[in-house]
Design an enzyme around this catalytic site. Structure first.
Site, short mmCIF file in Angstrom:
data_model
loop_
_atom_site.label_atom_id
_atom_site.label_comp_id
_atom_site.label_asym_id
_atom_site.label_seq_id
_atom_site.Cartn_x
_atom_site.Cartn_y
_atom_site.Cartn_z
CG ASP A 181 -6.91 -7.32 7.14
OD1 ASP A 181 -5.81 -7.23 7.83
OD2 ASP A 181 -7.44 -6.66 6.34
CB CYS A 224 1.86 -6.54 13.57
SG CYS A 224 2.55 -5.30 13.28
CB SER A 269 0.12 -3.88 7.84
OG SER A 269 -1.07 -3.14 7.62
NE ARG A 314 -2.38 -1.53 3.56
CZ ARG A 314 -1.42 -0.50 4.47
NH1 ARG A 314 -1.64 0.67 4.32
NH2 ARG A 314 -0.94 -1.32 5.46
NE ARG A 323 0.13 -8.82 2.11
CZ ARG A 323 -0.28 -8.38 3.44
NH1 ARG A 323 -1.45 -8.92 3.89
NH2 ARG A 323 0.36 -7.44 4.05
CE LYS A 337 -6.72 -3.63 6.00
NZ LYS A 337 -5.16 -4.40 5.57
CE1 TYR A 395 0.08 -5.91 -1.97
CE2 TYR A 395 -0.93 -3.96 -1.20
CZ TYR A 395 -0.35 -5.18 -1.07
OH TYR A 395 -0.42 -6.06 0.32
CG HIS A 420 -6.29 -3.08 10.44
ND1 HIS A 420 -5.28 -2.62 10.68
CD2 HIS A 420 -6.43 -4.32 9.57
CE1 HIS A 420 -4.52 -3.38 9.58
NE2 HIS A 420 -5.25 -4.52 9.16
#
Ligand code: GTP
Ligand code: SPV
Ligand code: MN
Length: 593
Positions: free
Chosen positions: A278, A251, A249, A70, A376, A207, A198, A227
């Site tokens: 997420d 983590c 993100s 991102r 990903r 998001k 992406y 989130h």
């Protein structure tokens, strides 16, 4: 397909005049149409078909070299007033944003097809759900959206003749970072994304809609878009306790959401049920509790480091019907990444499309990776062995605990609990974490990231904190609020806590505390466990390490408090008095003890 929604028809026609595609295709959500599109993308090279014997239904894609995460610096909240976006967001006036992006969208789809994807975030027809329609010139986006959302004709039926929907426009354009913009217009319920291919920039249900636009909607409609992962912990008696956890993100949300209990806790027969990895949308229901749904139907997860030790459930989930993006492609058309199971391949094509062999070095002598650190997988939730039976329940699951967490090499202890909801909101507001590969920026640098929402809050964060405080007043059965840190290290940089499956040892304490079954130690920052209450059976953790994991250094926290004060100052007088009070009380407690 018959389009009954006049406004939708009109908008599609206007946007196609702007982007000027050769043709328009509406996504039906059928297997036949998906296969046809996939075949087309394979024939143009946009997608590579993987070894169907070993990885049935799996495909491979590479994004452009400068388009692998991102781009928060190119992401804007577009409201009439700068103050409505707040100091943590980039801001642009709506007229300026439409003009600027409009010139990039202009004729961007000449020679291409515009796909129209009607999608529902959340089960179709659930009171939690929201509908969007994404226009895109990328088959890769279509194939991802078909995994990540409920998409197709059934959504149009739900939309009827005049249902509300988020207008999402995406074009790869020329994938030029100089001409890339991710724009949100909360007042117009509109998202424009141009110049990227992406995931987080282009799967606009994720998001952009489910957090930035939805957080704005949630504030005016009285619910929360967060989130957060959602998981259920079933104990021996069969009781399932549901929790959510907000980590920035990369983590550990995906990993925690599908953890496998460690051998040392086997005797307790815990079962983990994955609801989401997420995003959580949460509403207060009639029983006075906070209920959560996961609006997504797939996982868009970090690949590197995924293996049978760290995340066996993810490994099983991604064996079929999965899109792999930016990993290493092997000669036998299977895939590999740093931290994968098995031996390192002798050769392959790396994520940049270049031939790769192990131990290659770049000009600076740094190892060249086969997979991008933010590569990903896109995979259906329902393939996860621990997928909860309630993943698509329209009412969601009742939440007993909310966990905040960040990646901090020092300071934050393994776990602590807030004194109450207000103090819990304070803990969320002071979250900080080291920057990871999921976003462009200086890796490892600590930044403040309240509630893991700094990149995703669609309005002024000071108002967002107020919304959290207001919600707390309305929830009769308030979830208890906690903070965790799996990433504390010793002086040599070694993680003190084993993490992954062993995190259940901490979740167990959290569940017991949420049910008010055990006592805890009161410290200036919150309540920490008595050492005896963390079940370490079968774990080789030295007493010294546990001490360090739970250690609270007042002088370091006082330094942190100064940094928090600076952060709050950015919001001027908009920061709630409740949070100012909590900060002052923290400082007082630290000075006194
Ligand atoms: P986003 O999809 O970007 O929102 O990320 P996420 O929060 O879902 O993170 P994810 O679970 O994919 O983990 C990111 C990285 O952290 C991976 O490299 C993991 O291997 C690593 N990780 C996850 N959990 C733990 C943990 O408990 N301890 C340690 N040391 N590393 C972890
Ligand atoms: C994150 O960065 O938090 C992700 C991946 O979950 S993305 O969809 O790219 O935002
Ligand atoms: Mn995420």
């Amino acid at each position: 397909m018959q389009i009954k929604h006049k406004e939708l028809e009109k908008w599609v026609s206007e946007m196609s005049k702007l982007c000027n595609p050769d043709k328009i295709i509406w996504i039906e959500g059928s297997k036949a149409q998906k296969e046809k599109l996939q075949y087309e993308a394979i024939s143009t090279g946009e997608i590579i078909i993987l070894n169907q014997k070993i990885l049935p239904g799996c495909i491979y894609h590479r994004t452009a070299l400068n388009d692998v995460a991102r781009t928060e610096n190119l992401t804007y909240i577009c409201t009439p007033e700068r103050e409505d976006a707040g100091p943590t967001n980039n801001w642009m006036k709506p007229e300026e944003a439409y003009t600027k992006a409009g010139s990039i969208f202009k004729n961007s789809m000449v020679g291409r097809t515009m796909y129209v994807i009607p999608f529902s975030m959340g089960p179709i027809g659930s009171p939690f759900s929201k509908i969007g329609v994404e226009l895109t010139d990328s088959i890769y986006v279509v194939l991802n959206m078909l995994i990540m959302t409920n998409a197709g004709e059934k959504v149009l039926n739900e939309l009827g003749e005049n249902g509300e929907f988020t207008k999402c426009l995406h074009s790869k354009a020329d994938l030029n970072i100089e001409r890339r913009l991710i724009l949100h217009f909360p007042q117009d319920n509109t998202i424009w994304s141009v110049g990227s291919g992406y995931g987080g920039n282009v799967l606009l249900g994720k998001k952009c809609l489910s957090l930035r636009i939805a957080s704005y909607m949630g504030r005016s409609e009285g619910w929360m878009a967060e989130h957060m992962l959602i998981l259920g912990i079933e104990d021996k008696s069969g009781e399932i306790t549901y929790i959510t956890a907000a980590f920035p993100s990369a983590c550990g949300k995906t990993n925690l959401a599908m953890l496998i209990p460690p051998d040392g806790l086997k005797r307790k027969s815990y079962k983990i049920w994955t609801v989401g990895d997420d995003i959580a949308w949460m509403r207060i229901r009639k029983d006075g509790s906070l209920w959560a749904i996961n609006p997504e139907t797939g996982f868009f997860g970090v690949v590197p480091g995924t293996n049978s030790k760290t995340n066996p459930n993810a490994v099983k989930t991604i064996q079929s019907n999965t899109i792999y993006t930016n990993v290493l492609l092997k000669e036998d058309k299977t895939v590999w990444w740093e931290g994968a199971d098995g031996t390192m391949p002798e050769s392959g094509i790396d994520w940049t499309g270049k031939p790769w062999t192990p131990y290659l070095k770049d000009n600076d002598g740094k190892p060249i990776k086969g997979a991008n650190p933010n590569s990903r997988f896109t995979t259906p939730i329902k393939q996860c062995p621990t997928a909860s039976k309630l993943v698509d329940d329209p009412n969601g699951v009742p939440i007993s605990a909310i966990i905040f967490g960040g990646r901090r090499a020092s300071l934050a202890p393994l776990v602590y609990q807030s004194f109450n909801w207000q103090h819990g909101v304070f803990l969320g507001s002071i979250m900080a974490s080291e920057i990871t590969a999921a976003q462009y920026g200086a890796q490892g640098v600590v930044r403040r990231d309240p509630m893991a929402m700094v990149p995703f809050c669609g309005y002024n964060m000071a108002d967002y904190f107020k919304h959290w405080l207001e919600m707390g007043k309305k929830i009769k059965n308030q979830p208890k609020i906690f903070h965790v840190n799996w990433f504390k290290t010793d002086d040599s940089g070694r993680f003190l806590w084993p993490g992954y499956g062993d995190n259940l040892r901490v979740l167990e304490w959290i569940v017991e505390r949420s049910k008010e079954k055990i006592d805890a130690v009161k410290t200036p920052i919150g309540c920490i466990p008595y050492k005896k209450d963390i079940d370490l059976t079968g774990l080789d953790l030295s007493g010294n390490d546990l001490d360090r994991l739970l250690e609270i250094k007042n002088d370091e926290w006082l330094k942190e408090a100064r940094d928090i004060k600076d952060f709050y100052t950015k919001f001027g007088d908009k920061i709630s008095v409740e949070l100012q009070f909590e900060l002052n009380s923290l400082i007082e407690r630290l000075l006194k003890s």
